[in-house]
Motif scaffolding. Structure first.
Motif, PDB file in Angstrom:
ATOM      1  N   ALA A 111       0.879  -1.386   0.006  1.00 44.50           N
ATOM      2  CA  ALA A 111      -0.085   0.036  -0.035  1.00 44.50           C
ATOM      3  C   ALA A 111       0.904   1.370   0.119  1.00 44.50           C
ATOM      4  N   LYS A 112       1.811   1.311   0.672  1.00 42.90           N
ATOM      5  CA  LYS A 112       2.829   2.452   0.632  1.00 42.90           C
ATOM      6  C   LYS A 112       3.538   2.838  -0.372  1.00 42.90           C
ATOM      7  N   ILE A 113       3.982   1.703  -1.187  1.00 39.24           N
ATOM      8  CA  ILE A 113       4.905   1.863  -2.397  1.00 39.24           C
ATOM      9  C   ILE A 113       3.728   2.424  -3.510  1.00 39.24           C
ATOM     10  N   ILE A 114       2.808   1.955  -3.459  1.00 35.68           N
ATOM     11  CA  ILE A 114       1.804   2.131  -4.590  1.00 35.68           C
ATOM     12  C   ILE A 114       1.425   3.648  -4.551  1.00 35.68           C
ATOM     13  N   SER A 115       1.080   3.994  -3.017  1.00 35.82           N
ATOM     14  CA  SER A 115       0.810   5.293  -2.700  1.00 35.82           C
ATOM     15  C   SER A 115       1.864   6.422  -3.256  1.00 35.82           C
ATOM     16  N   HIS A 116       3.002   5.980  -2.624  1.00 39.17           N
ATOM     17  CA  HIS A 116       4.277   6.750  -2.928  1.00 39.17           C
ATOM     18  C   HIS A 116       4.497   6.942  -4.500  1.00 39.17           C
ATOM     19  N   LEU A 117       4.284   5.993  -5.330  1.00 39.25           N
ATOM     20  CA  LEU A 117       4.743   6.151  -6.827  1.00 39.25           C
ATOM     21  C   LEU A 117       3.561   6.755  -7.411  1.00 39.25           C
ATOM     22  N   THR A 118       2.281   6.862  -7.262  1.00 41.49           N
ATOM     23  CA  THR A 118       1.143   7.360  -7.719  1.00 41.49           C
ATOM     24  C   THR A 118       0.841   8.695  -7.289  1.00 41.49           C
ATOM     25  N   ASN A 119       1.315   9.131  -6.068  1.00 39.16           N
ATOM     26  CA  ASN A 119       0.755  10.220  -5.172  1.00 39.16           C
ATOM     27  C   ASN A 119      -0.811  10.181  -5.214  1.00 39.16           C
ATOM     28  N   ASN A 120      -1.285   8.813  -5.045  1.00 45.69           N
ATOM     29  CA  ASN A 120      -2.925   8.867  -4.864  1.00 45.69           C
ATOM     30  C   ASN A 120      -3.033   7.951  -3.591  1.00 45.69           C
ATOM     31  N   VAL A 121      -4.369   7.702  -3.399  1.00 52.57           N
ATOM     32  CA  VAL A 121      -4.664   6.730  -2.383  1.00 52.57           C
ATOM     33  C   VAL A 121      -4.528   5.357  -2.897  1.00 52.57           C
ATOM     34  N   SER A 122      -3.973   4.354  -2.203  1.00 54.74           N
ATOM     35  CA  SER A 122      -3.998   2.993  -2.594  1.00 54.74           C
ATOM     36  C   SER A 122      -4.435   2.288  -1.441  1.00 54.74           C
ATOM     37  N   LEU A 123      -5.154   1.059  -1.741  1.00 58.32           N
ATOM     38  CA  LEU A 123      -5.957   0.232  -1.203  1.00 58.32           C
ATOM     39  C   LEU A 123      -5.473  -1.215  -1.519  1.00 58.32           C
ATOM     40  N   VAL A 124      -5.192  -2.075  -0.475  1.00 56.78           N
ATOM     41  CA  VAL A 124      -4.711  -3.282  -0.513  1.00 56.78           C
ATOM     42  C   VAL A 124      -5.528  -4.150   0.293  1.00 56.78           C
ATOM     43  N   ILE A 125      -6.110  -5.025  -0.075  1.00 56.38           N
ATOM     44  CA  ILE A 125      -7.039  -6.172   0.626  1.00 56.38           C
ATOM     45  C   ILE A 125      -6.137  -7.521   0.515  1.00 56.38           C
ATOM     46  N   SER A 126      -5.960  -7.878   1.667  1.00 58.63           N
ATOM     47  CA  SER A 126      -5.252  -9.232   2.054  1.00 58.63           C
ATOM     48  C   SER A 126      -6.257 -10.353   2.248  1.00 58.63           C
ATOM     49  N   PRO A 127      -5.843 -11.719   2.038  1.00 60.07           N
ATOM     50  CA  PRO A 127      -6.396 -12.558   1.990  1.00 60.07           C
ATOM     51  C   PRO A 127      -7.108 -12.950   3.481  1.00 60.07           C
ATOM     52  N   GLN A 128      -8.101 -13.731   3.463  1.00 59.30           N
ATOM     53  CA  GLN A 128      -8.603 -13.722   4.787  1.00 59.30           C
ATOM     54  C   GLN A 128      -8.401 -15.409   5.414  1.00 59.30           C
ATOM     55  N   LEU A 129      -7.553 -15.234   6.539  1.00 61.21           N
ATOM     56  CA  LEU A 129      -7.034 -16.613   6.977  1.00 61.21           C
ATOM     57  C   LEU A 129      -8.244 -17.562   6.963  1.00 61.21           C
ATOM     58  N   SER A 130      -9.296 -17.410   7.748  1.00 64.16           N
ATOM     59  CA  SER A 130     -10.412 -18.290   8.081  1.00 64.16           C
ATOM     60  C   SER A 130     -11.102 -18.952   6.606  1.00 64.16           C
ATOM     61  N   GLU A 131     -10.903 -18.404   5.586  1.00 70.55           N
ATOM     62  CA  GLU A 131     -11.143 -18.795   4.364  1.00 70.55           C
ATOM     63  C   GLU A 131     -10.336 -19.839   3.425  1.00 70.55           C
ATOM     64  N   MET A 132      -9.123 -19.810   4.066  1.00 67.74           N
ATOM     65  CA  MET A 132      -8.244 -20.627   3.185  1.00 67.74           C
ATOM     66  C   MET A 132      -8.481 -22.103   3.304  1.00 67.74           C
ATOM     67  N   ILE A 133      -8.178 -23.017   2.626  1.00 65.50           N
ATOM     68  CA  ILE A 133      -7.842 -24.438   2.732  1.00 65.50           C
ATOM     69  C   ILE A 133      -6.531 -24.658   3.288  1.00 65.50           C
ATOM     70  N   PHE A 134      -6.245 -25.339   4.459  1.00 69.12           N
ATOM     71  CA  PHE A 134      -5.282 -25.727   5.405  1.00 69.12           C
ATOM     72  C   PHE A 134      -4.664 -26.644   4.381  1.00 69.12           C
ATOM     73  N   GLN A 135      -3.231 -26.217   4.286  1.00 73.24           N
ATOM     74  CA  GLN A 135      -2.290 -27.021   3.545  1.00 73.24           C
ATOM     75  C   GLN A 135      -1.118 -27.829   4.648  1.00 73.24           C
ATOM     76  N   ASN A 136      -0.653 -26.815   5.407  1.00 71.80           N
ATOM     77  CA  ASN A 136       0.218 -27.272   6.573  1.00 71.80           C
ATOM     78  C   ASN A 136       0.760 -26.315   7.530  1.00 71.80           C
ATOM     79  N   ILE A 137       1.167 -26.797   8.770  1.00 70.61           N
ATOM     80  CA  ILE A 137       1.790 -25.736   9.894  1.00 70.61           C
ATOM     81  C   ILE A 137       3.222 -26.420   9.957  1.00 70.61           C
ATOM     82  N   ARG A 138       4.066 -25.304  10.154  1.00 73.57           N
ATOM     83  CA  ARG A 138       5.425 -25.920  10.484  1.00 73.57           C
ATOM     84  C   ARG A 138       5.862 -24.873  11.547  1.00 73.57           C
ATOM     85  N   PHE A 139       6.882 -25.219  12.373  1.00 74.53           N
ATOM     86  CA  PHE A 139       7.632 -24.492  13.232  1.00 74.53           C
ATOM     87  C   PHE A 139       8.952 -24.191  13.055  1.00 74.53           C
TER      88      PHE A 139
END
Length: 342
Positions: A111-139
């Motif tokens: 969002a910051k870099i898009i706004s910086h390069l366009t001098n306009n408002v930027s909007l970024v929507i990220s994926p929703q964790l609860s909607e994803m299909i689980f693949q794996n967990i690691r530590f």
């Protein structure tokens, strides 16, 4: 369909107005653009373009400015690709390399870099964790007392959380937990996971305390993820645009940017164009507060799977060619940044 001469004049007017923010007259077009026709002919063609709805004027005696219809024709039929400069490409690469340290930072810094390069408002929507299909967990070990839990979905979207290791536990305990959870959760939607059923796995594990820590961490991730997150930047830059010297107009836009349901509605306008790109201009916009604005949206993907939306909101006098090229380039930049955490 406009004839070639009218198209040339309309393109000259739009290009000039985007560059200068000043209404343009026939004499200026004749002087600045080599169209091979007289000022009088240009004036007559401009009058026709105004009658057809492609041009308007701010004041009775002023030159012409593009209308929403004029901008639409420009974007759909006259727009030429604009390449990013080497300096802009280098800035984007360095921005991600130096500023993104965690997964969440990918979307905020985008969002910051898009706004910086366009001098306009930027909007970024990220994926929703609860909607994803689980693949794996690691530590991943962080230090002697902490591990990072990394949850990955089939879409490529990941979430992470730092967990303090209970006394007497080791990385091996967490690896055993990962194996049990991966076998149980594979292919399931996180939205449909029953946390109580996860606790039944405790009996098969050596460290129940470590398992409880992991389950609590997943629960906290889910609790903090009611909605797909929206990141915005550059709202105050609107005040620097000539079109927004009217503070009341700016105030309405700023208030709208605080309404997440409205922003979601704007971002989720169905993309009808190829490649997940859409442009809404001026009066085409649903909300009154942005009837003097344009919104350019693009879907960003990872390995061909759509993850979310990036957008630029600004005056109708925006640099459409550059913005469309930028959003296309950001798609791969976001993917590369995300792969660092996979």
């Amino acid at each position: 369909m406009l004839d070639k001469r009218k198209q040339q004049i309309l393109q000259a007017i739009v290009d000039d107005y985007i560059s200068t923010a000043e209404p343009i007259g026939s004499r200026t077009i004749a002087r600045k653009y080599d169209l091979g026709i007289s000022s009088a002919t240009i004036r007559n063609e401009m009058a026709d373009l105004e009658l057809l709805g492609y041009l308007g004027h701010l004041h009775t005696s002023s030159g012409r400015v593009p209308s929403s219809k004029g901008y639409r024709f420009y974007v759909d039929d006259l727009l030429k690709p604009v390449q990013l400069t080497e300096q802009e490409i280098s800035l984007i690469r360095q921005w991600y390399d130096t500023k993104v340290q965690r997964l969440e930072g990918v979307f905020q810094e985008t969002a910051k870099i898009i706004s910086h390069l366009t001098n306009n408002v930027s909007l970024v929507i990220s994926p929703q964790l609860s909607e994803m299909i689980f693949q794996n967990i690691r530590f991943i070990p962080l230090d002697e007392q902490h591990v990072i839990a990394v949850v990955k979905g089939r879409s490529g979207y990941i979430e992470n959380k730092i967990i303090r290791m209970p006394n007497g536990t080791s990385l091996l305990d967490f690896q055993q937990i990962a194996a049990a959870l991966n076998a149980y959760l594979q292919g399931k939607s996180l939205r449909n996971i029953n946390m109580a059923s996860l606790k039944r796995l405790r009996a098969s594990l050596i460290s129940n305390t470590a398992f409880d820590k992991v389950i609590n961490a997943i629960g906290q991730m889910m609790a903090n993820d009611h909605h797909d997150r929206i990141y915005t930047e550059g709202a105050t830059q609107l005040m620097e645009q000539p079109e927004f010297r009217d503070l009341e107009k700016v105030r309405r836009i700023l208030l709208m940017l605080e309404e997440e349901p409205v922003l979601r509605d704007i971002l989720y306008v169905q993309n009808k164009s190829e490649g997940g790109l859409s442009v809404t201009i001026g009066q085409e916009n649903k909300y009154n507060s942005i009837k003097d604005c344009s919104v350019v949206r693009a879907t960003y993907n990872l390995d061909g799977r759509p993850l979310g939306t990036i957008a630029v909101l600004g005056p109708t006098r925006m640099q459409y060619g550059k913005i469309i090229t930028l959003l296309g380039y950001m798609n791969e930049s976001i993917a590369q940044a995300l792969r660092r955490f996979l």
